[in-house]
Design an enzyme around this catalytic site. Structure first.
Site, PDB file in Angstrom:
ATOM      1  N   LYS A 107      -6.484   3.583   3.566  1.00  0.00           N
ATOM      2  CA  LYS A 107      -5.348   3.378   3.951  1.00  0.00           C
ATOM      3  C   LYS A 107      -5.314   1.600   4.231  1.00  0.00           C
ATOM      4  O   LYS A 107      -6.308   1.058   4.536  1.00  0.00           O
ATOM      5  CB  LYS A 107      -5.009   4.008   5.432  1.00  0.00           C
ATOM      6  CG  LYS A 107      -3.573   4.417   5.760  1.00  0.00           C
ATOM      7  CD  LYS A 107      -3.094   5.301   4.895  1.00  0.00           C
ATOM      8  CE  LYS A 107      -1.882   5.964   5.186  1.00  0.00           C
ATOM      9  NZ  LYS A 107      -1.637   7.241   4.789  1.00  0.00           N
TER      10      LYS A 107
HETATM   11  N1  GLU Z   1       1.090   7.780   2.017  1.00  0.00           N
HETATM   12  C1  GLU Z   1       0.917   8.991   1.646  1.00  0.00           C
HETATM   13  C2  GLU Z   1      -0.013   9.758   2.479  1.00  0.00           C
HETATM   14  O1  GLU Z   1      -0.207   9.418   3.758  1.00  0.00           O
HETATM   15  C3  GLU Z   1       0.427   9.111  -0.083  1.00  0.00           C
HETATM   16  C4  GLU Z   1      -0.720   8.387  -0.149  1.00  0.00           C
HETATM   17  C5  GLU Z   1      -0.830   8.085  -1.771  1.00  0.00           C
HETATM   18  O2  GLU Z   1       0.067   8.724  -2.388  1.00  0.00           O
HETATM   19  O3  GLU Z   1      -1.858   7.773  -2.197  1.00  0.00           O
HETATM   20  O4  GLU Z   1      -0.683  10.820   1.923  1.00  0.00           O
END
Ligand code: GLU
Length: 418
Positions: A107
């Site tokens: 993240k």
């Molecule tokens: N931000 C989204 C999540 O928390 C998608 C992450 C992604 O597509 O890599 O799952």
């Protein structure tokens, strides 16, 4: 150490340690999974339109890559911390493993309020942030995507900045891009639609029919909340309330989705929506309804308000909206809780499809993507329900047990280098 200053990280860590004990996790693996593999802290200088240079802190946390390249979104929010980012990266790791993707978890975050930047400031901030992350990301290493406060345009600038650096167009470096740049059909709908696939299965399990007598309320009207609302309305359910950080509306007879979209698009709130009463976030969380979708921020239902929640199915479209101490209260109230790492996994599953399509240079139609998404969501839901029944644990614990178990298995097989 700094991670420990985030209640969100503390919560995620405690959850991990509880599950580690339940599954008898190898202590050496548990020790390694208590902290992220790699963390980068950057300070991003940005020339504002008035020529003053502002500096925004940014992070990228690669939690674990035992199963494949790291994958997870980037959020732009002024109050995000390194610990919050690490907690979200940890959850991404379990989520990707739970739904069977060949990806690790990561993240990222930039401490900025994107609504206060002009388009060119946003572009300069994004390009410089990408440059600061350049050694860490790549289609085979770590693939960012949108999260809170980030849209497709931001992903396009990230993709372009990375491509300029490597000297070739590299669509596979990020997902959630505009379709014209190698983005995937259905990525935009996928998270909200995935939430509703889970709700449909949960409804079937508890014998709830989904029709005009089934009421639903949504907290948050960004990508996830609005797409979940659209999908539930399409199934015939009655949309009775929606809130955002700027308040919301309620109408027991049903809200008109098209008018809500128009109003929200034009004004960024529901103040101009006339056919309903105003409602606060606090009231929405305590509303009598069949389905409640939380698609805003973390930490919305806590020990202080959990006993007021009156829905039958509670779906976590956002990451971490129900705190760990609130979980048992929700379960005691007989509410079917769909945990975040299962309920909102549709987004990263469609991201995975986008990445695969970019790498193959071969694109699928929307029906194909929906079919594949549905199949993975259904399988993951069934496996989680079954585990929750056989082990007599909550859906959240079952989901974590599966996700953590898969990561641990991969780590044991790979062994420890050197
Ligand atoms: N931000 C989204 C999540 O928390 C998608 C992450 C992604 O597509 O890599 O799952």
């Amino acid at each position: 150490m700094k991670l420990r200053q985030s209640p969100f990280f503390e919560n995620a860590l405690k959850q991990f340690l509880d599950v580690a004990e339940k599954i008898n996790l190898d202590p050496n693996i548990a020790e390694r999974l208590k902290s992220p593999e790699r963390t980068l802290i950057v300070n991003v200088p940005v020339r504002m339109d008035n020529d003053v240079v502002n500096v925004f802190s940014g992070f990228r946390v690669q939690y674990n890559d035992a199963l494949g390249p790291s994958k997870g979104g980037i959020r732009y929010h002024p109050a995000v911390t390194l610990g919050d980012t690490a907690a979200l990266a940890m959850l991404m790791t379990w989520k990707n493993a739970l739904v069977g993707l060949p990806l690790g978890g990561a993240k990222g975050a930039l401490c900025v309020d994107p609504t206060r930047l002009s388009r060119s400031e946003l572009q300069r901030a994004t390009r410089r942030f990408t440059m600061e992350l350049i050694s860490m990301i790549g289609p085979d290493k770590d693939i960012p995507a949108p999260d809170l406060g980030v849209n497709e345009q931001v992903m396009a600038w990230m993709m372009d900045t990375y491509s300029q650096q490597v000297g070739a167009a590299s669509p596979g470096v990020v997902t959630g891009k505009p379709i014209a740049l190698g983005g995937s059909l259905y990525r935009h709908e996928a998270t909200g639609r995935g939430v509703v696939f889970c709700i449909e299965q949960a409804a079937e399990k508890i014998g709830m029919t989904l029709d005009e007598n089934t009421t639903f309320a949504i907290q948050g009207f960004g990508n996830v909340g609005s797409m979940a609302a659209k999908a539930l309305a399409k199934l015939g359910c009655r949309f009775i309330s929606v809130t955002t950080s700027r308040g919301g509306v309620y109408n027991s007879k049903g809200l008109k989705l098209d008018d809500l979209y128009r109003c929200y698009k034009e004004h960024g709130s529901f103040k101009c929506y006339k056919d309903g009463e105003q409602i606060t976030n606090k009231e929405l969380l305590a509303l009598e309804c069949d389905i409640l979708v939380l698609a805003a921020q973390a930490g919305q239902i806590t020990i202080d308000n959990a006993e007021h929640v009156k829905c039958k199915i509670l779906a976590e479209g956002a990451n971490g909206p129900v705190t760990m101490d609130a979980d048992p209260v929700i379960i005691d109230r007989g509410i079917f809780l769909l945990p975040d790492i299962l309920a909102n996994a549709g987004g990263v599953i469609a991201s995975y499809f986008e990445w695969v399509q970019d790498i193959q240079r071969l694109f699928w139609d929307a029906e194909e993507i929906e079919r594949r998404l549905k199949k993975i969501m259904h399988r993951s839901f069934e496996q989680t329900v079954n585990l929750s029944k056989t082990q007599k644990v909550s859906m959240r614990t079952a989901a974590l047990m599966r996700g953590i178990g898969k990561v641990a298995q991969a780590m044991l097989l790979r062994g420890l280098y050197p």
